[in-house]
Design an enzyme around this catalytic site. Structure first.
Site, PDB file in Angstrom:
ATOM      1  N   GLU A   1       0.387 -11.283  42.993  1.00  0.00           N
ATOM      2  CA  GLU A   1      -0.317 -10.747  41.825  1.00  0.00           C
ATOM      3  C   GLU A   1      -0.921  -9.364  42.088  1.00  0.00           C
ATOM      4  OE1 GLU A   1      -2.962 -13.936  40.709  1.00  0.00           O
ATOM      5  OE2 GLU A   1      -1.309 -15.283  40.268  1.00  0.00           O
TER       6      GLU A   1
ATOM      7  N   ASN B   1       5.180 -11.913  44.419  1.00  0.00           N
ATOM      8  CA  ASN B   1       5.003 -13.014  43.463  1.00  0.00           C
ATOM      9  C   ASN B   1       3.990 -12.617  42.391  1.00  0.00           C
ATOM     10  OD1 ASN B   1       5.463 -15.868  42.800  1.00  0.00           O
ATOM     11  ND2 ASN B   1       3.329 -16.183  43.400  1.00  0.00           N
TER      12      ASN B   1
ATOM     13  N   HIS C   1       3.322 -19.690  34.614  1.00  0.00           N
ATOM     14  CA  HIS C   1       2.280 -20.564  34.069  1.00  0.00           C
ATOM     15  C   HIS C   1       2.298 -20.332  32.557  1.00  0.00           C
ATOM     16  CE1 HIS C   1       0.830 -21.650  37.993  1.00  0.00           C
ATOM     17  NE2 HIS C   1       0.780 -20.381  38.330  1.00  0.00           N
TER      18      HIS C   1
ATOM     19  N   GLU D   1       5.966 -21.118  40.198  1.00  0.00           N
ATOM     20  CA  GLU D   1       4.757 -21.893  39.877  1.00  0.00           C
ATOM     21  C   GLU D   1       4.817 -22.472  38.470  1.00  0.00           C
ATOM     22  OE1 GLU D   1       1.148 -19.738  40.806  1.00  0.00           O
ATOM     23  OE2 GLU D   1       2.011 -18.858  42.619  1.00  0.00           O
TER      24      GLU D   1
ATOM     25  N   ASP E   1       4.496 -24.241  35.200  1.00  0.00           N
ATOM     26  CA  ASP E   1       3.848 -25.322  34.453  1.00  0.00           C
ATOM     27  C   ASP E   1       3.717 -24.851  33.007  1.00  0.00           C
ATOM     28  OD1 ASP E   1       1.532 -23.670  34.707  1.00  0.00           O
ATOM     29  OD2 ASP E   1       0.644 -24.963  36.240  1.00  0.00           O
TER      30      ASP E   1
HETATM   31  C1  XIL Z   1      -4.528 -21.920  42.213  1.00  0.00           C
HETATM   32  C2  XIL Z   1      -4.645 -23.339  42.726  1.00  0.00           C
HETATM   33  O1  XIL Z   1      -3.778 -24.148  41.983  1.00  0.00           O
HETATM   34  C3  XIL Z   1      -6.054 -23.820  42.612  1.00  0.00           C
HETATM   35  O2  XIL Z   1      -6.192 -25.081  43.220  1.00  0.00           O
HETATM   36  C4  XIL Z   1      -6.989 -22.826  43.276  1.00  0.00           C
HETATM   37  O3  XIL Z   1      -8.297 -23.242  43.058  1.00  0.00           O
HETATM   38  C5  XIL Z   1      -6.790 -21.454  42.709  1.00  0.00           C
HETATM   39  O4  XIL Z   1      -5.443 -21.076  42.853  1.00  0.00           O
HETATM   40  N1  XIL Z   1      -1.402 -18.148  40.761  1.00  0.00           N
HETATM   41  C6  XIL Z   1      -1.185 -18.399  42.089  1.00  0.00           C
HETATM   42  C7  XIL Z   1      -1.713 -19.639  42.704  1.00  0.00           C
HETATM   43  O5  XIL Z   1      -0.461 -17.634  42.732  1.00  0.00           O
HETATM   44  O6  XIL Z   1      -2.051 -19.448  44.048  1.00  0.00           O
HETATM   45  C8  XIL Z   1      -2.879 -20.182  41.949  1.00  0.00           C
HETATM   46  O7  XIL Z   1      -3.236 -21.445  42.506  1.00  0.00           O
HETATM   47  C9  XIL Z   1      -2.546 -20.300  40.488  1.00  0.00           C
HETATM   48  C10 XIL Z   1      -2.203 -18.966  39.892  1.00  0.00           C
END
Ligand code: XIL
Length: 773
Positions: A357, A400, A436, A466, A468
């Site tokens: 990020e 990422n 996400h 990631e 969801d």
């Molecule tokens: C999130 C985890 O799921 C949580 O448990 C933690 O508290 C915060 O981070 N982008 C990412 C992940 O790259 O590392 C993040 O994970 C979610 C968003």
């Protein structure tokens, strides 16, 4: 007793009590390997426990803390057993050894919980037990054994149908066992009341000396999960595709969690335990225990593992951000972190999210503000990749990010950044697309696929890292169906591009997802529900992956094997052939451009014709373009496709000396020089030549000089009129393509039919556009 002996005895007792040496009540013996569960318990993985060499310390703040070692070793018990703990506490407010036979199944802490606490409380020794159906425990108190001061050696034993409690080897009392350890498991933990501190100076397991019971240490991270052969990983794995999930090692003790993980996925990414705050909680002091447990689970279950992440603006410990470091010191901290963490896992992780990020999520999509940007400047991203590459030259290195999955301003910013990095020689191998998503915010198949494709054109891999799709909870059936459609689009877009090699969801089950905590009112984002049952989105993904492993089929309806560009089932040696069917390849792939020869294996797919390997131009699940080997003699022939070792049906075809097939575009026009006037020369392209005067080895491109010319009589008609033939030769630099050049006969302007005959064989008809003279 002589006085010196008595002194020795007293001194000995004092010493043994101070060091908390464990000895079980009489007739029992310590379990081999479990004599010192402070050392052997992997407690440094358990949060809220401070693990020293000889003691564990657990301090509670304003509320109870109950650390239970679910990721490290637990006991497997059959028959009688006991756990011994020598404990002392700051106050008698409550400080306990906690033994759990069954962990909470949520949502309340007591749901399904089978737990026994033995410890100090209310001025004496206290026992509490939970049986899974109420928050209120059963309770019993015993007076402190007289003369007790300092650490108290306690022992909780299951003997037959009773739980029996000892202090210093003396029985305090017993209760009927409500079946707390019926699972055959005993998780070890502690429970400490607010403002209290518990010190554990000895911890061990014991059993009857007569060998009447079996007690061993086992570990959640080493369990091997049974496979069904039909789960996501089985379908995907047939073609080397990776399906993964973000995982927390502390949940591996949840049987549904571990079973689903090991059964369905062939890739693990740690949700948190490889992040900066987890791996380097104090300056230059590293903690790998939790991540090691995931590596162990992955290895025990034939899974691969991604690394996430080395550099991010979040989850940086406060010792870094509040440390008042100079830019040089900050650079040194980051360098040490990257080389230590990436170096430690060299060869164990397939890839790393090196920078996470790094681009802001709002216009103008510049660099994301972060401690590292402030301290190291804008070069920190390049620098991080260079350091990571030094530390682990074998891992693929990813950038990422989220919000840049489909085409758009953010994905343009990512694209431009990684392109720039490649141009500067920065060792970057891939881009992670987080995804996400919300129901309304998901990119279309086309947009996602196009973004994956353009990254592929840079030579970069893509992982969906990631995924969801969060829904308002409770989720409606309509929303679950819409969610399934999004999962399907994402999976399909990934599978449609050869450079997209993995898809991971951010968690396994809706029971353990970051969504409800981070997006209140939302949840139900993953493929398994609260009870680990598959949801509609699971079926959607399953359905897409299923063809990857099912049977390889050449169509048997007459369209199975055709000469390329034509509609005829007749082929000729050296011609290009279209093979249609199902599961012919796992992914879409083309032969590398500019190579001197076509590959015999492309993305795991092979074609043989009469047993000879056919060079491959293009493969996809439904279509293959291959070259008929020159050595195939005219006559009946059989084609077979093999996809990653799975052999398909034999398909019959016919090979003749020549089989001219003019390539056309979608409108039926010959691939040719555009609109040429009478008297000028035009060239059309086709496949299916006859014998050549200058033969070309199968699979290799035609030479420029001397050219390979057609030896059979070749004729061209245009608009029904014979055209003067200038040449018929194999197109230099191409495989299996013949170019026929002719003079345009006097014809009115407009489309005319062109046809080529070689020897006895006639081509298809194609349109050719004749222009005004
Ligand atoms: C999130 C985890 O799921 C949580 O448990 C933690 O508290 C915060 O981070 N982008 C990412 C992940 O790259 O590392 C993040 O994970 C979610 C968003």
């Amino acid at each position: 007793m002589p006085r010196f002996l008595r002194l020795l005895l007293v001194a000995g007792l004092a010493i043994s009590s101070a060091h908390g040496a464990s000895s079980p009540h009489s007739g029992w013996t310590l379990v081999p390997g479990a004599e010192d569960l402070i050392a052997a318990g992997a407690w440094s993985c358990v949060s809220q426990v401070s693990a020293g060499a000889n003691a564990l310390t657990i301090s509670a703040g304003s509320s109870y803390v109950t650390p239970v070692n679910t990721s490290g070793p637990r006991l497997a018990v059959q028959g009688d057993f006991s756990v011994l703990a020598t404990i002392s506490a700051a106050t008698d407010a409550g400080a306990f050894l906690t033994l759990e036979g069954a962990l909470s199944t949520g949502p309340n802490f007591w749901n399904g919980l089978k737990r026994l606490d033995l410890g100090i409380g209310g001025g004496g020794i206290q026992v509490n037990w939970w049986t899974g159906d109420s928050a209120t425990p059963g309770a019993q108190s015993f007076p402190l054994p007289s003369g007790t001061s300092g650490p108290i050696p306690l022992e909780a034993a299951r003997i037959g149908t009773q739980l029996v409690f000892f202090a210093g080897g003396t029985e305090l009392g017993r209760i009927d066992d409500p079946g707390i350890f019926a699972s055959g498991r005993v998780y070890l933990g502690f429970n400490v009341a607010p403002q209290n501190t518990l010190t554990v100076s000895a911890l061990a397991a014991a059993m009857p000396s007569d060998g009447s019971s079996t007690v061993t240490l086992s570990s959640a991270s080493l369990q091997t999960i049974p496979r069904t052969g039909t789960a996501l990983r089985d379908l995907a794995g047939a073609s080397g595709f990776l399906v993964g999930a973000a995982v927390n090692p502390s949940l591996l003790s949840n049987s549904a969690y571990a079973q689903t993980l090991g059964r369905e996925f062939n890739l693990i990414v740690p949700e948190n335990v490889l992040k900066f705050d987890a791996t380097e909680p104090a300056p230059f002091q590293y903690s790998f225990c939790a991540a090691d447990q995931l590596v162990a689970f992955a290895q025990a279950n034939g899974m691969k593992m991604r690394g996430h992440n080395l550099v991010w603006h979040q989850q940086i410990p406060s010792w870094v951000t509040n440390g008042n470091y100079t830019p040089d010191q900050a650079a040194n901290i980051l360098h040490d972190h990257i080389v230590t963490v990436a170096g430690r896992y060299q060869g164990k992780l397939i890839d790393w999210d090196v920078v996470n990020e790094g681009i802001a999520n709002s216009p103008p999509y510049g660099l994301q503000p972060s401690y590292w940007l402030t301290q190291l400047g804008s070069g920190y991203i390049d620098q991080a990749f260079l350091w990571a590459h030094d530390a682990d030259p074998t891992a693929k290195l990813f950038y990422n990010d989220y919000g840049g999955e489909g085409l758009g301003a953010k994905s343009d910013a990512i694209y431009n950044m990684v392109k720039g990095m490649l141009g500067r020689g920065v060792p970057i191998d891939g881009v992670g697309l987080e995804m996400h998503l919300t129901l309304n915010g998901a990119p279309s198949f086309d947009s996602l696929s196009a973004n994956i494709q353009r990254l592929g054109a840079l030579g970069l891999q893509v992982h969906i890292t990631e995924l969801d799709v969060r829904l308002p909870v409770p989720a409606s059936d309509a929303n679950l169906a819409a969610q399934a459609q999004i999962y399907q689009n994402v999976a399909a877009a990934c599978l449609a591009n050869a450079n997209c090699t993995a898809m991971l969801t951010w968690g396994i089950s809706d029971a353990y997802s970051w969504i409800p905590g981070s997006f209140p009112g939302f949840g139900a984002a993953l493929m398994f529900d609260q009870l680990f049952l598959p949801k509609p989105n699971y079926s959607a993904v399953w359905g897409l992956l299923a063809p990857l492993s099912s049977s390889v089929q050449i169509a048997t309806d007459g369209t199975g094997v055709l000469i390329h560009g034509g509609t005829s089932t007749n082929l000729s040696p050296g011609s290009l052939v279209d093979i249609s069917g199902a599961n012919l390849a796992t992914i879409t792939a083309s032969a590398p451009a500019g190579a001197a020869a076509l590959p015999l294996t492309l993305a795991g797919t092979q074609v043989s014709i009469n047993g000879a390997a056919a060079p491959l131009l293009y493969v996809s699940p439904s279509l293959i373009v291959a070259q008929v080997p020159y050595e195939i003699a005219p006559g009946a022939a059989t084609a077979v496709v093999t996809n990653n070792g799975t052999v398909g049906n034999p398909a019959s075809t016919a090979v003749q000396v020549a089989a001219p097939s003019i390539f056309t575009d979608a409108s039926g026009h010959a691939l040719a020089t555009n609109c040429t006037a009478p008297g000028n020369f035009a060239t059309v392209y086709l496949t299916g030549s006859g014998p050549l005067d200058n033969p070309i080895p199968t699979g290799t491109v035609a030479p420029l000089s001397p050219p390979s010319s057609e030896t059979l009589t070749t004729a061209v008609t245009l608009g029904g009129q014979p055209a003067m033939l200038m040449s018929a030769l194999m197109t230099p630099g191409m495989v299996g393509v013949l170019q026929v050049t002719f003079a345009i006969p006097p014809l009115p302007a407009g489309d005319a039919q062109v046809m080529v005959s070689i020897g006895d064989a006639q081509s298809n008809q194609a349109l050719f556009c004749v222009s005004q003279q």
